[in-house]
Design a protein around this motif. Structure first.
Motif, PDB file in Angstrom:
ATOM      1  N   THR A   1      88.386  84.644  81.470  1.00 21.62           N
ATOM      2  CA  THR A   1      89.232  84.497  82.655  1.00 21.62           C
ATOM      3  C   THR A   1      88.476  84.942  83.903  1.00 21.62           C
ATOM      4  OG1 THR A   1      91.232  84.864  81.348  1.00 21.62           O
ATOM      5  CG2 THR A   1      91.412  85.157  83.726  1.00 21.62           C
ATOM      6  N   GLY A   2      87.770  86.066  83.793  1.00 14.40           N
ATOM      7  CA  GLY A   2      86.965  86.528  84.922  1.00 14.40           C
ATOM      8  C   GLY A   2      85.888  85.528  85.300  1.00 14.40           C
ATOM      9  N   THR A   3      85.268  84.913  84.300  1.00 14.95           N
ATOM     10  CA  THR A   3      84.241  83.908  84.572  1.00 14.95           C
ATOM     11  C   THR A   3      84.821  82.735  85.347  1.00 14.95           C
ATOM     12  OG1 THR A   3      82.944  84.509  82.624  1.00 14.95           O
ATOM     13  CG2 THR A   3      82.637  82.294  83.489  1.00 14.95           C
ATOM     14  N   MET A   4      86.002  82.264  84.942  1.00 15.36           N
ATOM     15  CA  MET A   4      86.625  81.133  85.630  1.00 15.36           C
ATOM     16  C   MET A   4      87.014  81.517  87.056  1.00 15.36           C
ATOM     17  SD  MET A   4      86.343  78.690  83.597  1.00 15.36           S
ATOM     18  CE  MET A   4      87.189  77.540  84.677  1.00 15.36           C
ATOM     19  N   LEU A   5      87.502  82.741  87.237  1.00 14.94           N
ATOM     20  CA  LEU A   5      87.823  83.197  88.591  1.00 14.94           C
ATOM     21  C   LEU A   5      86.569  83.191  89.456  1.00 14.94           C
ATOM     22  CD1 LEU A   5      90.182  86.249  87.854  1.00 14.94           C
ATOM     23  CD2 LEU A   5      90.847  83.923  88.485  1.00 14.94           C
ATOM     24  N   SER A   6      85.466  83.641  88.871  1.00 17.59           N
ATOM     25  CA  SER A   6      84.214  83.704  89.615  1.00 17.59           C
ATOM     26  C   SER A   6      83.703  82.311  89.961  1.00 17.59           C
ATOM     27  CB  SER A   6      83.160  84.451  88.794  1.00 17.59           C
ATOM     28  OG  SER A   6      81.940  84.521  89.491  1.00 17.59           O
ATOM     29  N   MET A   7      83.855  81.355  89.040  1.00 18.26           N
ATOM     30  CA  MET A   7      83.345  80.006  89.264  1.00 18.26           C
ATOM     31  C   MET A   7      84.037  79.331  90.447  1.00 18.26           C
ATOM     32  SD  MET A   7      82.797  78.554  85.379  1.00 18.26           S
ATOM     33  CE  MET A   7      82.247  76.947  85.967  1.00 18.26           C
ATOM     34  N   LEU A   8      85.289  79.711  90.719  1.00 20.70           N
ATOM     35  CA  LEU A   8      85.989  79.164  91.880  1.00 20.70           C
ATOM     36  C   LEU A   8      85.864  80.065  93.099  1.00 20.70           C
ATOM     37  CD1 LEU A   8      87.332  77.504  89.477  1.00 20.70           C
ATOM     38  CD2 LEU A   8      89.269  77.235  91.034  1.00 20.70           C
ATOM     39  N   ALA A   9      85.858  81.375  92.880  1.00 18.45           N
ATOM     40  CA  ALA A   9      85.827  82.296  94.012  1.00 18.45           C
ATOM     41  C   ALA A   9      84.493  82.252  94.740  1.00 18.45           C
ATOM     42  CB  ALA A   9      86.115  83.719  93.527  1.00 18.45           C
ATOM     43  N   VAL A  10      83.391  82.160  93.993  1.00 19.65           N
ATOM     44  CA  VAL A  10      82.072  82.212  94.624  1.00 19.65           C
ATOM     45  C   VAL A  10      81.824  81.032  95.562  1.00 19.65           C
ATOM     46  CG1 VAL A  10      79.586  82.090  94.176  1.00 19.65           C
ATOM     47  CG2 VAL A  10      81.013  83.716  92.920  1.00 19.65           C
ATOM     48  N   PRO A  11      82.027  79.770  95.116  1.00 16.55           N
ATOM     49  CA  PRO A  11      81.802  78.676  96.068  1.00 16.55           C
ATOM     50  C   PRO A  11      82.715  78.747  97.286  1.00 16.55           C
ATOM     51  CG  PRO A  11      82.672  77.849  93.989  1.00 16.55           C
ATOM     52  CD  PRO A  11      82.322  79.266  93.773  1.00 16.55           C
ATOM     53  N   TRP A  12      83.961  79.162  97.077  1.00 17.42           N
ATOM     54  CA  TRP A  12      84.875  79.291  98.216  1.00 17.42           C
ATOM     55  C   TRP A  12      84.413  80.405  99.147  1.00 17.42           C
ATOM     56  CZ3 TRP A  12      88.623  75.726  99.015  1.00 17.42           C
ATOM     57  CH2 TRP A  12      89.499  75.969 100.091  1.00 17.42           C
ATOM     58  N   PHE A  13      83.951  81.499  98.552  1.00 20.83           N
ATOM     59  CA  PHE A  13      83.450  82.617  99.332  1.00 20.83           C
ATOM     60  C   PHE A  13      82.233  82.186 100.174  1.00 20.83           C
ATOM     61  CE2 PHE A  13      80.614  86.326  99.730  1.00 20.83           C
ATOM     62  CZ  PHE A  13      81.473  87.238 100.330  1.00 20.83           C
TER      63      PHE A  13
END
Length: 416
Positions: A17-29
């Motif tokens: 779950t953390g990995t999936m959050l990171s995969m979307l959060a990083v590009p948006w960030f």
């Protein structure tokens, strides 16, 4: 003792779950902080390349350090690195080069933890008296379910909290995963065989084992090819189909999501009935159906509802592939070599993925969407032949594992 296996599933669910959050959060960030699509693409590269490096060379370290300890340290370090991104952004500021460095380290550290948790499955399942087919299906099902939940959850949390706060949530999931493994899995259950030779000798042992195992080499080659094709289909061809054939951008998301939803259902079905099915024919049929029909139906220009239905069925077939591969790995790889061999196979599977889009894009420009879809269908078909034609695959249905393991009863540092 089944509690140990459930703890492993829960820890992996948090980590995924953390990995999936990171995969979307990083590009948006990155988009929020730089406004550059090119820099966002470079950040994406910084999340994929270290996975290949870490999977290829980290598996040997996992075997030497121990499974429980590696999982614990990997999640702790990953969580702290992820938390450093928003903390720096809110305080002293986070430069783009520093962000790239943190991303590289984060994925370099996270991959050994995934390898270690996967390598724990057979022992913890055995202690809980869970049949290996069901244990592998449960592990894969939790992975797929967490990925499906994590992606839409990330979208909602970005709106509510912003990308920086979402990275905090991501870091916390890793710390919670470490807490579960540290408190729920005894040290004795996370042990791994230590090599008696040096690192390079141990690494060579893992590579040699995989090279000499024709069945697993064949399976790895199939996965490399299909992962490359899947990346091209998902990143390029589905988008073009949605634009040029379905004339609706929503078709892109629905077709991509249909594969994941179907695969989760297929994993559940295999977990319930897989131990009563012939492995070779089941794997061959599922591999064929998972790739060929969903691309062929797009090449034929079928109406979107039909294409969506076929894609769901292909996803259901895909749900059995990873569990059967997992059983194959656990049956044939000695415990002391398990992490390094699985790491090598994971690295190979990821290595071809970046080339999928590079292949699909130019080919579509030259030959057109329909011809490219037919070409991909043909390669999917060719990649599906080995389980039906290669004699090595007959070992999947008979007692070959013990014979393979007996060849590897020497010291971990020696050559078989």
């Amino acid at each position: 003792m089944r509690r140990l296996f459930i703890t492993l599933l829960a820890a992996n669910a948090l980590s995924v779950t953390g990995t999936m959050l990171s995969m979307l959060a990083v590009p948006w960030f990155v988009l929020e902080s730089t406004g550059s699509a090119a820099l966002t693409g470079l950040a994406a590269f910084s999340t994929t390349f270290p996975i290949v490096v870490s999977a290829a060379f980290g598996g040997t370290l996992v075997d030497r350090l121990g499974l429980r300890g590696t999982s614990l340290l990997s999640d702790l370090a990953s969580g702290l690195v992820v938390l450093a991104m928003p903390v720096l952004s809110w305080t002293t500021g986070l430069s783009y080069p520093a962000l790239l460095g943190l991303l590289f380290v984060r994925w370099l550290l996270a991959t050994p933890g995934e390898t270690a948790r996967k390598a724990m499955v057979p022992e913890l399942a055995g202690l809980g008296r869970v049949r290996i087919e069901r244990a592998v299906a449960a592990y894969d099902g939790v992975y797929r379910g967490a990925a499906m939940v994590g992606a839409p959850l990330a979208g909602v949390l970005i709106v509510w909290l912003g990308a920086s706060a979402l990275l905090v949530v991501d870091g916390v999931t890793f710390l919670l995963s470490a807490l579960l493994i540290g408190g729920g899995v005894p040290r004795s259950e996370g042990a791994a065989g230590r090599g008696q030779g040096g690192y390079l000798s141990d690494l060579r042992d893992g590579l040699t084992f995989l090279w000499r195992d024709r069945l697993q080499m064949s399976a790895t080659t199939m996965i490399v090819v299909v992962n490359m094709l899947d990346t091209g289909v998902t990143q390029v061809l589905l988008a073009l189909y949605a634009r040029d054939v379905a004339h609706d951008p929503r078709a892109f998301g629905l077709l991509a999501g249909a594969v994941g939803a179907g695969a989760l259902a297929g994993t559940v079905v295999y977990g319930a009935a897989g131990d009563r099915l012939p492995r070779r024919l089941t794997f061959g049929a599922c591999f064929l159906v998972a790739g060929v029909p969903r691309v062929l139906i797009l090449a034929l220009g079928a109406p979107f509802p039909i294409a969506l239905g076929v894609t769901v069925l292909s996803g259901v077939a895909a749900g059995a592939i990873n569990p059967i591969l997992g059983v194959l790995q656990y049956d044939r790889i000695p415990a002391r070599l398990r992490a390094r061999v699985i790491g090598t196979m994971t690295a190979a599977a990821y290595a071809g993925m970046p080339f999928g889009g590079l292949l699909a894009g130019p080919l579509t420009e030259v030959a057109g969407l329909t011809a490219t879809l037919y070409a991909f269908t043909a390669v999917y078909l060719l990649a599906s032949i080995p389980p039906f034609a290669d004699r090595a695959w007959r070992e999947l249905d008979r007692d070959g594992p013990a014979r393979v393991k007996r060849r590897w009863t020497g010291s971990a540092g020696g050559t078989p």
